[in-house]
Design an enzyme around this catalytic site. Structure first.
Site, short mmCIF file in Angstrom:
data_model
loop_
_atom_site.label_atom_id
_atom_site.label_comp_id
_atom_site.label_asym_id
_atom_site.label_seq_id
_atom_site.Cartn_x
_atom_site.Cartn_y
_atom_site.Cartn_z
N ALA A 12 8.09 -5.78 -13.90
CA ALA A 12 8.33 -7.21 -13.62
C ALA A 12 9.67 -7.48 -12.96
O ALA A 12 9.85 -8.53 -12.35
CB ALA A 12 8.19 -8.01 -14.91
N ALA A 13 10.61 -6.54 -13.08
CA ALA A 13 11.91 -6.76 -12.43
C ALA A 13 11.94 -6.12 -11.04
O ALA A 13 12.97 -6.16 -10.36
CB ALA A 13 13.03 -6.18 -13.29
N ILE A 16 7.86 -6.45 -6.18
CA ILE A 16 6.60 -7.22 -6.18
C ILE A 16 6.64 -8.26 -7.30
O ILE A 16 6.21 -9.40 -7.12
CB ILE A 16 5.39 -6.28 -6.31
CG1 ILE A 16 5.28 -5.39 -5.06
CG2 ILE A 16 4.10 -7.07 -6.51
CD1 ILE A 16 4.15 -4.38 -5.09
N GLY A 17 7.20 -7.87 -8.45
CA GLY A 17 7.34 -8.82 -9.55
C GLY A 17 8.12 -10.05 -9.09
O GLY A 17 7.70 -11.20 -9.31
N ARG A 100 3.04 14.93 -3.18
CA ARG A 100 2.10 13.86 -3.56
C ARG A 100 1.43 14.18 -4.90
O ARG A 100 1.21 13.29 -5.73
CB ARG A 100 1.04 13.72 -2.45
CG ARG A 100 0.12 12.54 -2.65
CD ARG A 100 -0.75 12.31 -1.43
NE ARG A 100 -1.87 11.43 -1.74
CZ ARG A 100 -1.79 10.12 -1.82
NH1 ARG A 100 -0.66 9.51 -1.60
NH2 ARG A 100 -2.86 9.39 -2.12
N ASN A 107 2.93 9.45 -12.15
CA ASN A 107 2.49 8.07 -12.32
C ASN A 107 1.25 7.99 -13.18
O ASN A 107 1.07 7.04 -13.94
CB ASN A 107 2.27 7.39 -10.96
CG ASN A 107 3.58 6.84 -10.43
OD1 ASN A 107 4.45 6.48 -11.21
ND2 ASN A 107 3.72 6.79 -9.13
N VAL A 131 -1.97 -2.13 -9.12
CA VAL A 131 -1.31 -2.21 -7.82
C VAL A 131 -0.43 -0.98 -7.60
O VAL A 131 -0.32 -0.46 -6.49
CB VAL A 131 -0.46 -3.51 -7.74
CG1 VAL A 131 0.38 -3.55 -6.47
CG2 VAL A 131 -1.37 -4.73 -7.83
N GLY A 132 0.21 -0.50 -8.68
CA GLY A 132 1.11 0.66 -8.59
C GLY A 132 0.38 1.86 -8.00
O GLY A 132 -0.71 2.20 -8.43
N ASP A 161 -4.94 -4.46 2.31
CA ASP A 161 -5.52 -3.86 3.52
C ASP A 161 -6.49 -4.83 4.19
O ASP A 161 -6.54 -4.94 5.41
CB ASP A 161 -6.24 -2.56 3.15
CG ASP A 161 -5.33 -1.63 2.38
OD1 ASP A 161 -4.43 -1.04 3.00
OD2 ASP A 161 -5.50 -1.50 1.15
N HIS A 189 -6.73 3.13 -1.18
CA HIS A 189 -5.61 2.38 -0.61
C HIS A 189 -4.61 3.40 -0.08
O HIS A 189 -3.66 3.80 -0.76
CB HIS A 189 -4.95 1.48 -1.66
CG HIS A 189 -3.64 0.92 -1.18
ND1 HIS A 189 -3.54 0.06 -0.11
CD2 HIS A 189 -2.37 1.15 -1.57
CE1 HIS A 189 -2.27 -0.23 0.12
NE2 HIS A 189 -1.53 0.44 -0.74
P1 NAX Z 1 9.95 -1.49 -7.28
O1 NAX Z 1 10.47 -0.10 -7.35
O2 NAX Z 1 10.76 -2.56 -6.66
O3 NAX Z 1 9.60 -1.98 -8.76
C1 NAX Z 1 8.89 -1.21 -9.65
C2 NAX Z 1 9.36 -1.61 -11.03
O4 NAX Z 1 8.52 -0.95 -11.97
C3 NAX Z 1 10.81 -1.19 -11.31
O5 NAX Z 1 11.53 -2.33 -11.73
C4 NAX Z 1 10.66 -0.13 -12.43
O6 NAX Z 1 11.72 -0.21 -13.35
C5 NAX Z 1 9.34 -0.55 -13.05
N1 NAX Z 1 8.62 0.50 -13.75
C6 NAX Z 1 8.49 1.81 -13.41
N2 NAX Z 1 7.77 2.46 -14.32
C7 NAX Z 1 7.42 1.55 -15.25
C8 NAX Z 1 6.68 1.62 -16.46
N3 NAX Z 1 6.18 2.78 -16.89
N4 NAX Z 1 6.51 0.48 -17.18
C9 NAX Z 1 7.04 -0.68 -16.76
N5 NAX Z 1 7.76 -0.80 -15.63
C10 NAX Z 1 7.94 0.30 -14.88
O7 NAX Z 1 8.51 -1.37 -6.60
P2 NAX Z 1 7.59 -2.52 -5.98
O8 NAX Z 1 7.97 -2.76 -4.58
O9 NAX Z 1 7.56 -3.68 -6.92
O10 NAX Z 1 6.18 -1.76 -5.96
C11 NAX Z 1 5.52 -1.41 -7.15
C12 NAX Z 1 4.34 -0.52 -6.88
O11 NAX Z 1 3.41 -1.15 -6.00
C13 NAX Z 1 4.68 0.82 -6.21
O12 NAX Z 1 3.95 1.85 -6.87
C14 NAX Z 1 4.15 0.66 -4.82
O13 NAX Z 1 3.81 1.90 -4.25
C15 NAX Z 1 2.94 -0.21 -5.07
N6 NAX Z 1 2.38 -0.91 -3.91
C16 NAX Z 1 1.05 -1.05 -3.86
C17 NAX Z 1 0.42 -1.71 -2.83
C18 NAX Z 1 -1.07 -1.85 -2.79
O14 NAX Z 1 -1.58 -2.42 -1.81
N7 NAX Z 1 -1.83 -1.38 -3.76
C19 NAX Z 1 1.21 -2.27 -1.69
C20 NAX Z 1 2.65 -2.48 -2.02
C21 NAX Z 1 3.27 -1.42 -2.86
O15 NAX Z 1 3.60 -0.33 -2.03
#
Ligand code: NAX
Length: 327
Positions: A12-13, A16-17, A100, A107, A131-132, A161, A189
């Site tokens: 959430a921080a 995307i959050g 990868r 993850n 989403v992750g 997409d 994706h």
């Molecule tokens: P950020 O790195 O800005 O934020 C991710 C946040 O998740 C960080 O604040 C981190 O502390 C937190 N986090 C990590 N592991 C965690 C866990 N086990 N429990 C709770 N929080 C955790 O990334 P952001 O830009 O927000 O992107 C998040 C994810 O979305 C990435 O995996 C990214 O690859 C994925 N995406 C997916 C897309 C899609 O179309 N499906 C597109 C956009 C994005 O690339």
């Protein structure tokens, strides 16, 4: 006033959050008359928790009438407690030099724990949106933990997409976005996904009648959509965040709207040649809020079939890589 809906969001921080929470609290995802309680999960490290507190301070400062409460936590069981929507955004980014396969496994572990917690404590009507990245395979991993909730409640996001593809077709044809219809995403994706222009329409006519440059569709349009995330990353120095969050809200809204037809990655039943049990993007029709049926009626050309085979092979290979997490 309606009863508040609990929305859990992980990471959430993160970017995307930050791009999404304010819009959710403003009623843009679940409706302008639907109060929400945001249940926000971040890593159990001070930097992440401090950043989360900062986001919460800002949410408070917006005085959103629909924001009925917030829960900040590092415990998945607290975050997902009684949540009706579980938005799984948080995951580790791929670091330089990282394979990868290592990213998939690292993850994947997150999604084993979160899938289990959701199954134990989320609301009976819980819907999960992953989403992750790699989101299809992470979703498959989380869903394997489900005992109480049906696996059909676990979906992964390919909506970004779809939105990218719609936008590019409209630009090429020189028409408003609203003229594009029936454009759906198949498979992973990742750059291997197939944005099916063969059944899409522009102003009611087949895309291929309006954009007659077949080479552009096959060799420019498709790679452009597949590599759009990389283009954003290169230009911005950060991956897509606002557009990803916007797509996540489109995903939830479409799943909440009976009759909506949209692209979602769901458990494959073998339709379109996808291996059973992987999570592949397909067109679905929302039947009742939160439920859907896969549209299986599109006949594919040989070109489309060759694309579907490629993206299926990638998903099957991802499943093999994370096999140990699927038990
Ligand atoms: P950020 O790195 O800005 O934020 C991710 C946040 O998740 C960080 O604040 C981190 O502390 C937190 N986090 C990590 N592991 C965690 C866990 N086990 N429990 C709770 N929080 C955790 O990334 P952001 O830009 O927000 O992107 C998040 C994810 O979305 C990435 O995996 C990214 O690859 C994925 N995406 C997916 C897309 C899609 O179309 N499906 C597109 C956009 C994005 O690339």
């Amino acid at each position: 006033m309606k009863k508040p809906v609990r929305v859990a969001l992980t990471g959430a921080a993160g970017n995307i959050g930050y791009a999404t929470l304010f819009r959710i609290a403003a009623g843009e995802m679940l409706g302008k008359d639907q109060p929400v309680i945001l249940q926000l999960l971040e890593l159990p490290v001070e930097k992440a928790q401090a950043a989360l507190r900062g986001v919460a301070l800002e949410l408070e400062d917006c005085a959103f009438p629909l924001l009925a409460g917030m829960v900040l936590t590092d415990d998945p069981k607290v975050a997902f407690k009684d949540a009706s929507w579980c938005l799984l955004v948080g995951s580790k980014p791929r670091l330089p030099g990282m394979e990868r396969a290592d990213l998939l496994k690292d993850n994947g572990k997150i999604f084993v724990g979160q899938g289990k917690a959701i199954d134990e404590v989320a609301a009976d009507d819980a819907r999960v949106v992953v989403v992750g990245n790699p989101c299809n395979t992470n979703c498959m991993i989380a869903a394997q933990q489900a005992r109480r909730l049906p696996k059909s409640r676990f979906t992964a996001m390919v909506r970004l997409d779809q939105n990218r593809a719609v936008s590019q077709l409209a630009a090429k044809a020189g028409v408003p976005i609203t003229e594009i219809a029936d454009l759906y995403i198949y498979g992973n994706h990742s750059p291997s996904m197939f944005a099916d222009f063969t059944h899409a329409t522009i102003g009611g006519k087949p895309v291929t009648e309006v954009i007659t440059d077949k080479a552009w569709l096959e060799t420019e349009f498709l790679p452009k959509i597949g590599k759009r995330g990389a283009a954003v990353l290169e230009a911005r120095g950060q991956s897509s965040a606002a557009s990803a969050g916007n797509a996540m809200m489109d995903h939830v809204r479409a799943l909440s709207t009976p009759g909506a037809i949209h692209s979602v990655a769901v458990e494959s039943d073998g339709s379109y040649g996808f291996a059973k049990g992987i999570w592949a993007g397909v067109p679905v029709r929302t039947t009742e809020p939160g439920s859907y049926e896969v549209i299986t009626s599109y006949a594919m050309t040989d070109f489309a079939k060759s694309k579907l085979e490629l993206t299926n092979a990638e998903l099957v290979s991802e499943r093999e890589t994370v096999q140990e997490l699927l038990g």
